[in-house]
Design an enzyme around this catalytic site. Structure first.
Site, PDB file in Angstrom:
ATOM      1  N   GLU A 188       0.773   4.324  -3.895  1.00 46.79           N
ATOM      2  CA  GLU A 188      -0.538   4.528  -4.497  1.00 46.79           C
ATOM      3  C   GLU A 188      -0.612   5.862  -5.250  1.00 46.79           C
ATOM      4  O   GLU A 188      -1.376   6.005  -6.202  1.00 46.79           O
ATOM      5  CB  GLU A 188      -1.602   4.463  -3.400  1.00 46.79           C
ATOM      6  CG  GLU A 188      -2.967   4.097  -3.927  1.00 46.79           C
ATOM      7  CD  GLU A 188      -3.918   3.660  -2.829  1.00 46.79           C
ATOM      8  OE1 GLU A 188      -3.889   4.265  -1.744  1.00 46.79           O
ATOM      9  OE2 GLU A 188      -4.695   2.716  -3.069  1.00 46.79           O
ATOM     10  N   HIS A 210      20.788  -5.891  10.323  1.00 50.65           N
ATOM     11  CA  HIS A 210      21.010  -7.338  10.410  1.00 50.65           C
ATOM     12  C   HIS A 210      20.089  -8.105   9.476  1.00 50.65           C
ATOM     13  O   HIS A 210      20.051  -9.320   9.522  1.00 50.65           O
ATOM     14  CB  HIS A 210      20.789  -7.812  11.848  1.00 50.65           C
ATOM     15  CG  HIS A 210      21.782  -7.251  12.808  1.00 50.65           C
ATOM     16  ND1 HIS A 210      22.920  -7.918  13.178  1.00 50.65           N
ATOM     17  CD2 HIS A 210      21.830  -6.064  13.445  1.00 50.65           C
ATOM     18  CE1 HIS A 210      23.611  -7.168  14.019  1.00 50.65           C
ATOM     19  NE2 HIS A 210      22.979  -6.045  14.203  1.00 50.65           N
ATOM     20  N   LYS A 216     -11.433  -5.273  -7.045  1.00 50.64           N
ATOM     21  CA  LYS A 216     -12.661  -5.163  -6.261  1.00 50.64           C
ATOM     22  C   LYS A 216     -13.834  -5.818  -6.985  1.00 50.64           C
ATOM     23  O   LYS A 216     -14.667  -6.488  -6.386  1.00 50.64           O
ATOM     24  CB  LYS A 216     -12.976  -3.685  -5.982  1.00 50.64           C
ATOM     25  CG  LYS A 216     -11.983  -3.024  -5.038  1.00 50.64           C
ATOM     26  CD  LYS A 216     -12.362  -1.568  -4.762  1.00 50.64           C
ATOM     27  CE  LYS A 216     -11.273  -0.871  -3.950  1.00 50.64           C
ATOM     28  NZ  LYS A 216     -11.545   0.561  -3.769  1.00 50.64           N
TER      29      LYS A 216
END
Lengths: 451, 451
Positions: free
Chosen positions: A282, A303, A420
């Site tokens: 960010e 792994h 938003k």
């Protein structure tokens, strides 16, 4: 030693000119940071030296404890919770039922998750801390309102008000207004302190104090890093955060390292890597710039991801955080390994789990270096509050110095506003045109049915 | 509908030729997969249709249940545990003390973690399932030997043997030999089934059955995906996994999309994204090829990563997994939002937590498409075993088809062997030269002290 940073990269020698140029720019960044700290302009730089804010936070924690609760739920998301999760994780795993105060940080928003909070916890013995800098974060507002409604329904509005604390910046924001009407205790979030830089403030400190975490030690470790980095005349080549920022920048520019991996060799540091992933993404992901953070965990990701890191594209700067764990944990009994036959488990005989993890971290770094990958190892003696404070401040400085090198503002996040607005439009019902129209750039739309 | 896949990318039109070429190669891959399934050559493709292996697994689960244990610990790492974690997570969070059988999957190796297992759990009421295909995985061997030693010390070797189950391929591997000597029950891991493709076999099935998970439904969902993809004459443009592989390949080749993000909008799917990250990375990250998987979680990563995804480098193919959650979860009471003043919370008034999550996922996808990013949305009606089986098989097929497009073997992981050798050398004490020598390519070595 709080931490030691070792950087290895075979290609660094041929890129010496670019590294020198980067160090000069890093010097500018350190000088600017020093002025900001001395002028008290950046709260994240000044928090390590502060103690004046702690009594009020401790008093609120004591009031919550004294109310006899068994569970505390932190309502918040992103910068309001990822740091808190990182602090609380230091205690390590508890597989049985825990006694004492339990602090939950759901972090994410979800119907199932919120149902569980309201179903599993006793409203009479639960305290909710709502954390939203702006006081209007949709997720936190929705969590807080539904939780307040549930507790009010169970215990009445007066006792519900006592079951909540709000942490939010001053002003007339939605949560601030509601808290005032309800009579909910409120602590101020510093308006100049962005969420992803707020972990050492009241945001992390209140839940952490409730969980018995040593906030003073966290700040002490961070303070050591600030003091070393911003000492008068400090050479960036001797400041770990500056040196790492320069290397990362050169690796990105000259070698296409578009991905930054943070691989911690301890479960207790896994939430720390996710806190870092927000800080990095960010702060730097702007105007087509920035590298993509990948939070990884050792040994399990040996792994899962190591095949890719070793033999896939050479587009990664890989940083290991390695606690010195040799000699710790349960020991493999030689009598048992002998039974496996042919000496095949001799390498584990008499060794501890910590020995194995230690050796695996070293071997992973070595294998990566041999493949020509840029590798940084942050070795830490202990996984404790002071060390975590040092690491967090290291990465805040590294992020801000990197922002200077690529010329972006590390403190804003302008691009997320559109999402938003689209969310609010959809919920208001004014977003139907969006859903109903033929979507732009449709490539394919396929399904698999159940029957 | 098990799932529906919608792909949107404005640039796709200009890349139509490359997409057509990719579809032709995908047709070859589907034809090869069909032959492999019909010839019973690839266990992961055939498992959905099998039921003959389930009685033995169910019998072992019943024996473990009948022994009166309260806790089950799965010892294993990577392919031996990430899938199991994904299955167990579907149950959703429990914040209070749980009753009934608890199945723990530590997954990672750590001294603190292993100390907690041996400290918190009652050896007389705990069963350990050790899962290692090779029977020699260092982490699993170390976990199993230290756990066996601890239980033996507490209860004696006979009862310790009854507290363990081994899942491992036939042969004389270290764990297989030890299990034989100790008298530990053993179930066979199919030697032809790689760990990251093993979730629907005994590896995931035994712990999942103990936790009450519906393995038959998992396989049923997977079977629907196999049947649709490998139907005679299936056009790859109508097979979601093939279409996604083609798009991802074209995005990687033509648009530099070196990162694949899987962003799930439900906490219960977070371990699924980490299972996928191993599948993708380890299957494709070879010879400088492959893209880097990033496991993400919505909505929280809207507050952590979305700024980067929207405004950072255009190097990502972003896939959302979106459960339809509208109308679910607690509802925001209109009386509460009214108090926030000025209509600022009207958009939440009367809406549920699920409404908000649903709107956020749609808004995120839309914002990404508007920025020109390639976006894929996998919409699912329910978060259940059948749907998870469909998603898991979808991504196994997508991975294998992508491997065909870039011409790598999706079933090996050759590069990680060097790290294992270095680990063993370090533990044997023959690795000292490695540590003592001046490290190759040293760039810097700096520290921050505590005092």
């Amino acid at each position: 030693m709080l931490y030691r940073q070792t950087i290895r990269w075979a290609r660094a020698a041929e890129l010496a000119l670019a590294i020198d140029a980067g160090r000069e720019r890093a010097q500018e960044a350190l000088d600017a940071l020093r002025r900001q700290r001395d002028d008290d302009r950046r709260p994240y730089l000044c928090l390590p030296a502060r103690t004046d804010d702690l009594p009020a936070i401790e008093a609120r924690a004591e009031a919550i404890r004294a109310s006899g609760v068994g569970d505390v739920v932190v309502l918040g998301t992103g910068g309001s919770s990822l740091g808190t999760r990182a602090l609380l994780a230091l205690d390590g795993p508890t597989l049985g039922a825990s006694s004492g105060l339990r602090v939950h940080v759901p972090d994410n928003l979800g119907a199932t998750l919120m149902d569980a909070v309201l179903r599993d916890l006793d409203p009479a013995r639960t305290h909710f801390i709502a954390v939203s800098k702006s006081g209007g974060t949709a997720e936190t507002v929705a969590q807080t309102l539904t939780a307040f409604e549930a507790v009010s329904a169970a215990l009445g509005p007066t006792r519900a008000a006592q079951a909540f604390t709000l942490v939010s910046e001053p002003g007339g924001s939605p949560l601030r207004r509601l808290a005032g009407q309800w009579g909910v205790a409120t602590l101020d979030h510093d308006p100049d302190l962005g969420g992803r830089y707020s972990v050492m403030s009241v945001v992390g400190a209140l839940p952490a104090l409730l969980a018995g975490f040593d906030i003073a030690a966290l700040r002490r470790g961070a303070g050591r890093v600030v003091d070393q980095a911003l000492a008068p005349g400090a050479d960036p080549a001797h400041v770990p955060a500056a040196e790492a920022a320069v290397l990362g920048h050169v690796a990105g520019e000259a070698a296409g390292a578009a991905i930054a991996v943070l691989l911690a060799y301890d479960d207790r540091l896994a939430p720390f890597t996710r806190w870092w992933a927000q800080l990095w993404a960010e702060s730097l992901g702007k105007r087509g710039l920035g590298s993509t953070p990948v939070a990884a965990l050792g040994p399990v990701d040996q792994h899962s991801q190591l095949q890719l890191y070793l033999d896939g594209p050479g587009d990664k700067l890989i940083s290991l955080v390695k606690p010195v764990t040799a000699g710790t944990g349960p020991r493999v009994a030689p009598a048992l390994t002998a039974g496996a036959g042919e000496g095949r488990l001799d390498y584990l005989s008499g060794r501890t789990i910590g020995d194995l993890v230690d050796a695996e971290a070293d071997a992973t770094a070595e294998a990566l270096v041999r493949r020509g990958r840029p590798v940084r190892v942050l070795t830490i003696d202990r996984v404790d509050a002071e060390t975590l404070g040092a690491l967090m401040m290291h990465f805040m400085l590294e992020t801000v110095i990197t922002a200077h090198l690529i010329a972006v503002d590390p403190f804003d996040q302008p691009a997320v506003e559109e999402g938003k607005q689209l969310t609010r439009a959809a919920l208001r019902g004014t977003g139907d045109a969006l859903a109903a129209a033929v979507p732009a750039g449709l490539v394919s739309d396929l399904g698999v049915s159940a029957t």
